[in-house]
Design an enzyme around this catalytic site. Structure first.
Site, mmCIF file in Angstrom:
data_model
loop_
_atom_site.group_PDB
_atom_site.id
_atom_site.type_symbol
_atom_site.label_atom_id
_atom_site.label_comp_id
_atom_site.label_asym_id
_atom_site.label_seq_id
_atom_site.Cartn_x
_atom_site.Cartn_y
_atom_site.Cartn_z
ATOM 1 C CG HIS A 166 -2.225 0.890 1.033
ATOM 2 N ND1 HIS A 166 -3.283 0.785 1.727
ATOM 3 C CD2 HIS A 166 -2.086 2.159 0.659
ATOM 4 C CE1 HIS A 166 -4.072 1.946 1.486
ATOM 5 N NE2 HIS A 166 -3.328 2.723 0.722
ATOM 6 C CG ASP A 195 -2.455 4.711 3.384
ATOM 7 O OD1 ASP A 195 -2.202 5.078 2.298
ATOM 8 O OD2 ASP A 195 -3.276 5.062 4.093
ATOM 9 C CG HIS A 252 -0.485 14.815 1.321
ATOM 10 N ND1 HIS A 252 -1.262 14.894 0.191
ATOM 11 C CD2 HIS A 252 -0.865 13.742 2.095
ATOM 12 C CE1 HIS A 252 -2.424 13.759 0.256
ATOM 13 N NE2 HIS A 252 -2.062 13.102 1.580
HETATM 14 ZN ZN ZN Z 1 -7.030 4.166 1.680
#
Ligand code: ZN
Length: 360
Positions: free
Chosen positions: A14, A253, A257
């Site tokens: 991920h 994850d 940004h």
């Molecule tokens: Zn997600």
């Protein structure tokens, strides 16, 4: 000095590389460099790029990226444009080499669309992975900080309603189902029950959901904002139990940004933090040092369990080596990350486990 250990190549199923679409936050090259430094042999990239990864061309471009220190195995969209309305050409995407299907970042809220996708994925022998969070407008779990700042909250049911729907479709379709970044104790219990029932259901826990809790939040700092949000200390304890007993695998994850989109506090900032270069240190500290998990089982949650959901996992080669040195714990220096982004709450923390280079 320290002790070194070697395992089959670790896989992060991920990661978000913002390529194409937001090269200032992460490119495939910078993300792969971060993954290599983080001790991973392979990563599965998410398709919420711009344009979205719903085409054979997108999958091929990710796979063909040359000269990288880690293997890139892209996932592909469940629905066209990640819009949740029409199932993508799953058969062609599988043929092109997609790892699995996901609309990560967005819950596939139309039950009929999800049922069709899982039916077709089952015929292909592929897994469907879901961002199991029904949209509700909240930005944080109920906690002291949420009440102090009057922030809109995300209830536990946003996750458990999504997981219940997904498990019922798994039962109907027989499709392999993977719940991404699970965050609640109640959600974990649903995954446990599904596994006991013999359903092909897995789920992942992120380093931040294992290390942090909304009960400890003190400031309006968007480096602690993610979707799903941090759970409370009981959620965190249950996630740890479920990693320890083999119910859950790890995944970062990793969500880069640019500074501007993380600067405005919980209410309006973007979700997520970068995690590739700290994941091994954090999960070792939490699960082995604090929770007493044995090192081989900890490592399996990084290499063996993830392979179950990745189509063509034989593409993952190489061995991950780690060094454990309690005398000289390594300090996290966010300014030296290979990742192009700095949205990370771990600066200055020290971890005794660090990755060494991956051996081909
Ligand atoms: Zn997600």
């Amino acid at each position: 000095m320290g002790r070194t250990f070697e395992f089959p190549g670790f896989v992060d199923v991920h990661v978000h590389f913002r390529d194409p679409g937001l090269a200032a936050a992460e490119t495939t090259a910078s993300g792969a460099e971060a993954a290599g430094r983080g001790g991973f042999a392979a990563v599965v990239t998410m398709p919420n790029t711009n344009p979205a990864g719903d085409s054979v061309e997108w999958v091929r471009a990710q796979i063909d990226a040359a000269g990288l220190p880690v293997k890139i195995i892209p996932s592909a969209c469940i629905t066209k444009g990640r819009l949740g309305r029409e199932v993508a050409d799953l058969e062609a995407l599988a043929e092109a080499g997609a790892a699995f299907f996901t609309d990560d970042g967005t819950y596939v809220s139309d039950d009929k669309v999800m049922e069709e996708a899982m039916t077709r994925a089952a015929q292909l022998g592929m897994a469907v992975c879901d961002h199991a969070l029904v949209p509700c407008g909240g930005v944080i779990r109920d906690c002291a900080l949420a009440r102090r700042l009057s922030l809109p909250v995300i209830p536990v049911s946003a996750e458990t309603d999504a997981i219940a729907r997904d498990i019922s479709l798994c039962r109907v379709t027989g499709c392999r189902l993977h719940i991404q970044h699970i965050s609640t104790a109640a959600g974990v219990e649903m995954v446990r029950r599904a596994q006991r029932e013999g359903l092909p259901v897995t789920a992942e826990a992120t380093p931040h959901h294992l290390l942090l809790s909304c009960d400890d939040l003190a400031a309006d700092d968007a480096n602690f904002k993610m979707a799903p949000p941090l759970g409370n200390s009981e959620d965190r304890a249950e996630l740890r139990r479920a990693v320890k007993d083999g119910t859950l695998m790890f995944a970062t994850d990793h969500a880069p940004h640019p500074p501007a989109t993380k600067a405005s506090g919980f209410l309006t900032s973007a979700n997520g933090i970068v995690g590739l270069e700290t994941a091994i240190g954090i999960t070792y500290a939490v699960m082995v040092e604090e929770e007493g998990m044995d090192i081989d089982s900890w490592a399996k949650a990084w290499w063996e369990l993830p392979r179950w959901i990745v189509a063509g996992s034989e593409r993952i080669i190489g061995n991950t080596r780690i060094c454990i040195d309690e005398e000289n714990p390594q300090k996290v220096d966010v300014s030296r990350f290979a990742s192009l982004s700095r949205n990370c709450p771990y600066d200055g923390m020290r971890f005794s486990c660090r990755p060494l280079e991956v051996q081909p």
